[in-house]
Design an enzyme around this catalytic site. Structure first.
Site, PDB file in Angstrom:
ATOM      1  N   GLU A  35       0.808  -1.228   0.000  1.00  0.00           N
ATOM      2  CA  GLU A  35       0.000   0.000   0.000  1.00  0.00           C
ATOM      3  C   GLU A  35       0.840   1.277   0.000  1.00  0.00           C
ATOM      4  O   GLU A  35       0.882   2.018   0.995  1.00  0.00           O
ATOM      5  CB  GLU A  35      -0.978   0.019   1.178  1.00  0.00           C
ATOM      6  CG  GLU A  35      -2.103  -0.976   1.023  1.00  0.00           C
ATOM      7  CD  GLU A  35      -3.235  -0.804   2.036  1.00  0.00           C
ATOM      8  OE1 GLU A  35      -3.006  -0.195   3.090  1.00  0.00           O
ATOM      9  OE2 GLU A  35      -4.331  -1.287   1.776  1.00  0.00           O
ATOM     10  N   GLU A  85      -6.934  -7.600  -0.665  1.00  0.00           N
ATOM     11  CA  GLU A  85      -7.456  -7.688   0.701  1.00  0.00           C
ATOM     12  C   GLU A  85      -8.944  -7.366   0.647  1.00  0.00           C
ATOM     13  O   GLU A  85      -9.329  -6.310   0.152  1.00  0.00           O
ATOM     14  CB  GLU A  85      -6.765  -6.679   1.628  1.00  0.00           C
ATOM     15  CG  GLU A  85      -5.266  -6.888   1.748  1.00  0.00           C
ATOM     16  CD  GLU A  85      -4.588  -5.865   2.666  1.00  0.00           C
ATOM     17  OE1 GLU A  85      -5.289  -5.136   3.386  1.00  0.00           O
ATOM     18  OE2 GLU A  85      -3.352  -5.805   2.645  1.00  0.00           O
ATOM     19  N   TRP A  95      -9.688   0.366  12.025  1.00  0.00           N
ATOM     20  CA  TRP A  95      -9.057   1.664  11.757  1.00  0.00           C
ATOM     21  C   TRP A  95     -10.013   2.799  11.453  1.00  0.00           C
ATOM     22  O   TRP A  95      -9.590   3.944  11.320  1.00  0.00           O
ATOM     23  CB  TRP A  95      -8.026   1.542  10.630  1.00  0.00           C
ATOM     24  CG  TRP A  95      -8.491   0.778   9.424  1.00  0.00           C
ATOM     25  CD1 TRP A  95      -8.243  -0.546   9.160  1.00  0.00           C
ATOM     26  CD2 TRP A  95      -9.309   1.247   8.331  1.00  0.00           C
ATOM     27  NE1 TRP A  95      -8.837  -0.924   7.978  1.00  0.00           N
ATOM     28  CE2 TRP A  95      -9.489   0.153   7.447  1.00  0.00           C
ATOM     29  CE3 TRP A  95      -9.887   2.470   8.015  1.00  0.00           C
ATOM     30  CZ2 TRP A  95     -10.232   0.260   6.271  1.00  0.00           C
ATOM     31  CZ3 TRP A  95     -10.632   2.578   6.847  1.00  0.00           C
ATOM     32  CH2 TRP A  95     -10.791   1.479   5.987  1.00  0.00           C
ATOM     33  N   MET A 116      -8.013  -5.753  17.007  1.00  0.00           N
ATOM     34  CA  MET A 116      -9.473  -5.631  16.935  1.00  0.00           C
ATOM     35  C   MET A 116      -9.997  -5.800  15.501  1.00  0.00           C
ATOM     36  O   MET A 116     -11.179  -5.586  15.237  1.00  0.00           O
ATOM     37  CB  MET A 116      -9.918  -4.265  17.491  1.00  0.00           C
ATOM     38  CG  MET A 116      -9.555  -4.031  18.935  1.00  0.00           C
ATOM     39  SD  MET A 116     -10.199  -5.320  20.031  1.00  0.00           S
ATOM     40  CE  MET A 116     -11.948  -4.928  19.997  1.00  0.00           C
ATOM     41  N   HIS A 117      -9.110  -6.172  14.574  1.00  0.00           N
ATOM     42  CA  HIS A 117      -9.506  -6.354  13.166  1.00  0.00           C
ATOM     43  C   HIS A 117      -9.881  -7.815  12.948  1.00  0.00           C
ATOM     44  O   HIS A 117      -9.086  -8.710  13.229  1.00  0.00           O
ATOM     45  CB  HIS A 117      -8.322  -5.974  12.278  1.00  0.00           C
ATOM     46  CG  HIS A 117      -8.653  -5.836  10.823  1.00  0.00           C
ATOM     47  ND1 HIS A 117      -9.125  -6.879  10.053  1.00  0.00           N
ATOM     48  CD2 HIS A 117      -8.573  -4.770   9.994  1.00  0.00           C
ATOM     49  CE1 HIS A 117      -9.312  -6.447   8.816  1.00  0.00           C
ATOM     50  NE2 HIS A 117      -8.987  -5.174   8.757  1.00  0.00           N
TER      51      HIS A 117
HETATM   52  C1  GAL Z   1      -4.563  -2.551   4.798  1.00  0.00           C
HETATM   53  C2  GAL Z   1      -3.177  -3.120   4.946  1.00  0.00           C
HETATM   54  C3  GAL Z   1      -3.159  -4.381   5.797  1.00  0.00           C
HETATM   55  C4  GAL Z   1      -4.011  -4.164   7.012  1.00  0.00           C
HETATM   56  C5  GAL Z   1      -5.413  -3.828   6.592  1.00  0.00           C
HETATM   57  C6  GAL Z   1      -6.369  -3.666   7.745  1.00  0.00           C
HETATM   58  O1  GAL Z   1      -4.490  -1.161   4.673  1.00  0.00           O
HETATM   59  O2  GAL Z   1      -2.596  -3.414   3.699  1.00  0.00           O
HETATM   60  O3  GAL Z   1      -1.843  -4.672   6.147  1.00  0.00           O
HETATM   61  O4  GAL Z   1      -3.458  -3.161   7.786  1.00  0.00           O
HETATM   62  O5  GAL Z   1      -5.387  -2.622   5.893  1.00  0.00           O
HETATM   63  O6  GAL Z   1      -7.656  -3.321   7.309  1.00  0.00           O
END
Ligand code: GAL
Length: 655
Positions: A147, A318, A326, A368-369
């Site tokens: 990213e 992802e 976040w 928490m993800h």
């Molecule tokens: C993305 C990142 C991942 C993880 C993910 C969490 O921005 O590439 O490593 O942090 O978000 O949602």
């Protein structure tokens, strides 16, 4: 892309788990129908715990374990996370924020793209990893870094960036006199005698010079292109024939994604529909309505934009599997949405959809993800949905190749930067405009491609240009062949390459084909509505209004006869930001002008055709009956039927 290529996968961090669970994890992934596993992108401190001391054994064994289970490994280069010892050895690797402060170690992406030491160190670790695994049977594809730009890391105000910017300016202008003329530095006595006098455009008393800012943004983007190219050149040497991708983000525009993609074999991106609904500029009503489903056009917009950047080849690297950590607020997806988002990726032509991540980490920033599994290895809410998506996928092999859309949106990263350097209205948002225009088109059920301003318009019946401040002659030439309909938005042709007002005023070069002159402009606060009429109905413009002098009769106008919309045989020009109802009418008008069907879908439904498969997605909270004229009889459905439940998907074949 071969159509057999459609796969599901997952992101996995073997370094987070005891080795004793790897084989079991791999077996469960395969049982779930996953084919790809993406690893390694943050593992530098485990690969090289001390300077020059390389620990490959654990990575060898984890790749072996995953490969033996039948998974294809996508290996990431670990350059997003330089280890502590490296930063301590070379603190000048750190980027500086706009206040001039170093951005410290302790999270990730703590490097400046312009640091020469970091270029060398990054090249060294990429070479080591690529040399070791480039020929490994299980490693079938590569990801560069992670990213670019995440956490606002493309623009760095470090001493290294200043040095590199001066070199870049020298290459662009050749002489300081040319720079002074191009920027217009005579204004406020900003003239330079040498490139070495030019600083970065931060910490100024009031706004910095906009041409200076625009060039700094261009430079910052070029640094990303160069950093990525360095990595792809090394990987290609050691892993010939393997695809190399990078994971782009949603709503991130600080580097030119078309340019970076030229060195890749396809584009990847990270899709978090709920996180982005909360952090982006959606209305409170939309935030409430779509809280657990995401905005119906969020994923589609970036699927289509990045498919364009990747010249047809792209993946979701992802995919949100549950709550993220976040956003300011982190609701859980409604049941069905994790499956829906995955299938929507394939509808837009994704080769792979990877869920992020296999198992929720019990430690550190992202504890928490959600993952597909909870920290105790039990299935989380996304687990069964991933299984359903994988069962669905078996029925979703298109029998014909994906087709080029009939409609293209021209998207310009340079426009993002130019308007950031000179917004002229707090509410003006180029990316918001592009998103709204995309959304308005998609509500008609049409496929949409994105192209850069440099790409060919061939094969499109309708080209939509939400705004293009710098119109170059090659772009104009494409319009001149006269075979397509164009829709231009406000501020098009309003600037030169170095951000000056063109001779003869806006729309600059476009005046050749669009006989009008923008005499002056206004920007408005968000509550103001500029009223007008179009085709017998009341319409409104918002945020931006251009006063136009022209012999053309406007086709929409204000009560005192000022034009909101102009038209020639080929071009429609909007002199304002149309409100939603006006925008819908404009889209219907240009679709019809281009001789394309203009049937509005029911609210919250999105349709996309990929090859011979047509997908329908219901982003609403009520079941929807698809309109008879757009759906076939029942035998053609491969998933679902005419009635699409909330968070549901139907798919049929066109024969
Ligand atoms: C993305 C990142 C991942 C993880 C993910 C969490 O921005 O590439 O490593 O942090 O978000 O949602």
């Amino acid at each position: 892309m071969t159509i057999e290529a459609q796969k599901l996968g997952v992101c996995y961090y073997p370094e987070h788990w005891p080795e004793t669970v790897w084989a079991d994890d791999a077996r469960k992934m395969v049982d779930l129908g996953l084919k790809q596993v993406r690893i390694g992108e943050f593992a530098w401190s485990r690969i090289e715990p001390d300077p020059g001391r390389l620990e490959w054994d654990w990575l060898d064994r984890s790749i072996e374990t995953l490969g033996q289970a039948g998974l294809e490994v996508m290996l990431g280069t670990p350059t997003a996370t330089p280890p502590k010892w490296l930063i301590d050895q070379h603190p000048d690797i750190l980027a500086h924020d706009a206040q001039g402060r170093p951005r410290q170690f302790g999270s990730r992406r703590h490097y400046c793209f312009s640091s020469q030491v970091y270029r060398t160190e990054a090249a060294r670790i990429v070479e080591l990893v690529a040399e070791r695994y480039g020929g490994h049977d299980a490693v079938t594809s590569w990801q560069t870094d992670n990213e670019y730009g995440c956490h606002d890391t493309v623009r760095s105000y470090s001493p290294a960036a200043k040095r590199a910017f001066r070199v870049w300016l020298n290459e662009r202008y050749g002489s300081i006199a040319d720079l002074n003329t191009a920027w217009g530095t005579v204004f406020w006595s900003q003239e330079y005698r040498d490139f070495d006098e030019v600083d970065l455009p931060n910490l100024t008393v009031t706004e910095p010079h906009p041409s200076h800012v625009l060039d700094f943004y261009r430079f910052s983007s070029d640094q990303v292109v160069a950093f990525n190219r360095m990595q792809t050149q090394i990987i290609r040497k050691h892993a010939p024939g393997c695809d190399i991708v990078h994971n782009y983000m949603g709503f991130y525009f600080n580097f030119d994604h078309f340019e970076v993609a030229k060195d890749l074999d396809g584009v990847g991106w990270d899709s978090y529909p709920l996180g982005f609904l909360d952090v982006e500029n959606f209305s409170d009503d939309d935030k409430q309505k779509y809280m657990r489903r995401g905005h119906p056009d969020f994923a589609g917009f970036f699927h289509d934009l990045y498919r364009g950047c990747g010249r047809g080849r792209w993946q979701i690297l992802e995919q949100q599997p549950g709550p993220v950590n976040w956003a300011p607020h982190n609701p859980a997806p409604e049941t069905g949405m994790v499956r829906l988002w995955a299938l929507e990726g394939f509808a837009h032509g994704a080769e792979v959809v990877n869920f992020f991540r296999w198992r929720q980490a019990p430690f550190a920033q992202e504890q928490m993800h959600a993952g597909l599994e909870r920290p105790n290895h039990s299935p989380a809410l996304g687990f069964d949905e991933a299984r359903r998506a994988s069962e669905d996928l078996a029925n979703l092999v298109p029998e014909t190749d994906p087709q080029q859309a009939t409609i293209a949106i021209v998207f310009s990263y340079e426009a993002c930067w130019l308007y950031e350097a000179q917004p002229q209205g707090a509410g003006w948002s180029y990316t918001g405009l592009a998103f709204d225009w995309y959304s308005a088109l998609r509500a008609f059920g049409v496929n949409v491609d994105f192209i850069s301003p440099a790409m060919s318009h061939d094969g499109y019946a309708l080209v939509i240009v939400p705004s293009l401040p710098i119109v170059e002659s090659a772009f104009l030439e494409q319009i001149k062949d006269g075979t397509r309909t164009y829709l231009f938005g406000p501020r098009s042709g309003s600037k030169t390459l170095s951000l000056q007002i063109p001779d003869g005023l806006a729309p600059g070069l476009l005046k050749d084909l669009l006989p009008l002159t923008v005499s002056h402009v206004e920007s408005f606060p968000p509550f103001h509505r500029e009223q007008g009429r179009f085709s017998g109905t009341s319409v409104e413009g918002r945020l931006w209004f251009e006063h136009v002098i022209s012999e053309l009769e406007p086709i929409a106008e204000t009560p005192n006869g000022e034009g909101l919309l102009y038209e020639t045989a080929q071009i429609v020009y909007a002199a304002t930001v149309p409100g939603p109802a006006f925008l819908e009418q404009i889209m219907r008008h240009v679709l019809t002008k281009a001789e394309l069907a203009a049937n509005k879908l029911p609210d919250d439904v999105r349709i996309r055709q990929n090859g011979d498969l047509v997908y329908a997605f219901n982003y609403g909270d009520k079941a929807i009956l698809l309109p008879e004229e757009t759906t076939p009889n029942s035998e053609a459905f491969v998933i679902g039927g005419r009635r699409v439940p909330p968070a549901g998907v139907s798919v049929w074949r066109t024969y």
